[in-house]
Design an enzyme around this catalytic site. Sequence first.
Site, PDB file in Angstrom:
ATOM      1  N   ARG A  48       0.769  -1.114   0.015  1.00 45.76           N
ATOM      2  CA  ARG A  48       0.081   0.111   0.029  1.00 45.76           C
ATOM      3  C   ARG A  48       1.154   1.322  -0.051  1.00 45.76           C
ATOM      4  NH1 ARG A  48       2.419   2.081   3.647  1.00 45.76           N
ATOM      5  NH2 ARG A  48       1.025   3.675   3.752  1.00 45.76           N
ATOM      6  N   GLY A  49       0.171   2.474  -0.237  1.00 46.15           N
ATOM      7  CA  GLY A  49       1.020   3.645  -0.205  1.00 46.15           C
ATOM      8  C   GLY A  49       1.167   3.857  -1.835  1.00 46.15           C
ATOM      9  N   ASP A 239      -1.802  10.721  -2.184  1.00 45.88           N
ATOM     10  CA  ASP A 239      -2.231   9.858  -3.074  1.00 45.88           C
ATOM     11  C   ASP A 239      -2.691  10.198  -4.571  1.00 45.88           C
ATOM     12  OD1 ASP A 239      -3.038   8.641  -0.398  1.00 45.88           O
ATOM     13  OD2 ASP A 239      -2.697   6.988  -1.987  1.00 45.88           O
TER      14      ASP A 239
HETATM   15  O1  MRU Z   1      -4.535   3.165   2.018  1.00 44.08           O
HETATM   16  P1  MRU Z   1      -2.947   3.361   2.119  1.00 44.08           P
HETATM   17  O2  MRU Z   1      -2.252   2.797   3.165  1.00 44.08           O
HETATM   18  O3  MRU Z   1      -2.403   2.892   0.765  1.00 44.08           O
HETATM   19  O4  MRU Z   1      -2.760   4.945   2.123  1.00 44.08           O
HETATM   20  C1  MRU Z   1      -1.610   5.732   2.050  1.00 44.08           C
HETATM   21  C2  MRU Z   1      -1.475   6.961   2.106  1.00 44.08           C
HETATM   22  O5  MRU Z   1      -2.652   7.756   2.303  1.00 44.08           O
HETATM   23  C3  MRU Z   1      -0.308   7.798   2.141  1.00 44.08           C
HETATM   24  O6  MRU Z   1       0.082   8.722   2.791  1.00 44.08           O
HETATM   25  C4  MRU Z   1       0.145   7.945   0.595  1.00 44.08           C
HETATM   26  O7  MRU Z   1      -0.104   6.767  -0.276  1.00 44.08           O
HETATM   27  C5  MRU Z   1       1.351   8.559   0.372  1.00 44.08           C
HETATM   28  S1  MRU Z   1       2.721   7.225   0.493  1.00 44.08           S
HETATM   29  C6  MRU Z   1       4.057   7.736  -0.186  1.00 44.08           C
END
Ligand code: MRU
Length: 348
Positions: A48-49, A239
Site C-alpha cells: 500500500r502507499g 495519493d
Molecule cells: O491506504 P494506503 O495505506 O495505501 O494510504 C496511504 C497514504 O494515504 C499515503 O499517505 C500516500 O499513499 C502517500 S505514500 C508515499
Amino acid sequence: MNRSLQPIYWDGAVVVMVDQRVLPHRQEVVRCTSVAQVVRAIKTMVIRGAPAVGIAGAMGLVLAAENITAADPKTFRRKFVRACQQVAAARPTGNNLSWAVEQVYSVLVENPEAEVFELKRLVRAKADELLKADIEGNRAIGRWGSKIIPTGANILTYCNAGALATGDYGTALGVVRAAHRQDPSIHVYTCETRPFLQGSRLTAYELMWEGIAATLITDNAAGSLMQQGKIDVVVVGADRIAANGDTANKIGTYTMAVLARAHDIPFYVAAPRSTIDPVLTDGSQIPIEQRDPEEVTHFQGRPVAPKGMVAINPAFDVTPNRYVTGIITEVGIIRKPFKSNIRKAMES
Ligand code: MRU
C-alpha cells in the site's frame, strides 16, 4: 525482511512483497508469479502507499508480459492491454498506479514493430526504471524538504508515507530522514491512523528502525498537541494531487490540515510528480476509494463494534489547496499560486 525497508523486489522471476498487513509483529512476504496475484495483493493491502502500489503495478505487468505465451505481437498486445486495465483498476484513488500503467504501456506504443521477446524485455526495463526513479526522486524530495524543517522541530505526520509506501526511502518520511541526518534532535509525532493503523504499525516501525526520536499518538490527540504548541510543522504524503493543489491523502489528513491552519502551523505535502494528476482541475474530481466497512467494525478479524453495526469506510479525503503551505516534489517545493506553479513543475 529485506536488508532495507524496501517493500517490493525481485527474487528471480518472482515479485516479492513485504506483507504490510502483519507488520510490525510479523515479518512475512507474499510471493507473486502472476499479475492476478499482484492485483489481489494491491487490493488487500499487502502492499500500500500510492508510489509503492504504482511500482507493484508495473512489476505485475512484467509478470503479465512474461506469462503471455502468444508469439504473435498482435495477440500479445491484446492480452497485455487487458492486464493493464486490470492493474489500473486495482485501487482508484492513488494517481501513481494509473500513471505507472501508462508508463509501461507507452513501451508498446513507442515500439509498434517490435517482436514479443523484445516487448517483454522493454516492459521489464521500464518497470526497473520506474523503481529506480522513484527511489532517486524520494531522496530529492528529502533534500528539498529538509530545508523547511526548523532546528529541533517537532514534526507531525499522518498515515505512512515512508520507505514501505514507496520504492524505498519515502516521501514525507524521506523529508524526516533527510532532516534527521542534518539535525538528529528532531522529533516526530506519528498519528496511529485508524482504521488500518499505518501510523502505529508502519510509521512507528520505520522511525524506530531508523533511530529517529518519535512518539505515537491517537489521531484525536493531534489538536490538543497543536494547542499546546508542541507541533512545529506537519508533513504528509499524497495519493493524488489535482492541478490546483487539492490533495487526496489518507482519511483524516483533512482534519490535520484544518487543525494546523487553526494553530498557524505550516502544512506540507511531500509527493513525487507521478502523484500529480494534471487532468483534474480540482479535488472534487478525485475518486475516493470506499473500503469494506468491516475494516472499521473489526480489527484484524476481531469485532470492535456491536454485531450488525452500520459503518462506512472512505479510505481517503481531500484537503483543499488553501490549507496546503507547499508541495515538496523531486524538482523543488511548489508554493502558491498552485495552479501555475504546478504546471511549471510538471513541464520542468
Ligand atoms: O491506504 P494506503 O495505506 O495505501 O494510504 C496511504 C497514504 O494515504 C499515503 O499517505 C500516500 O499513499 C502517500 S505514500 C508515499
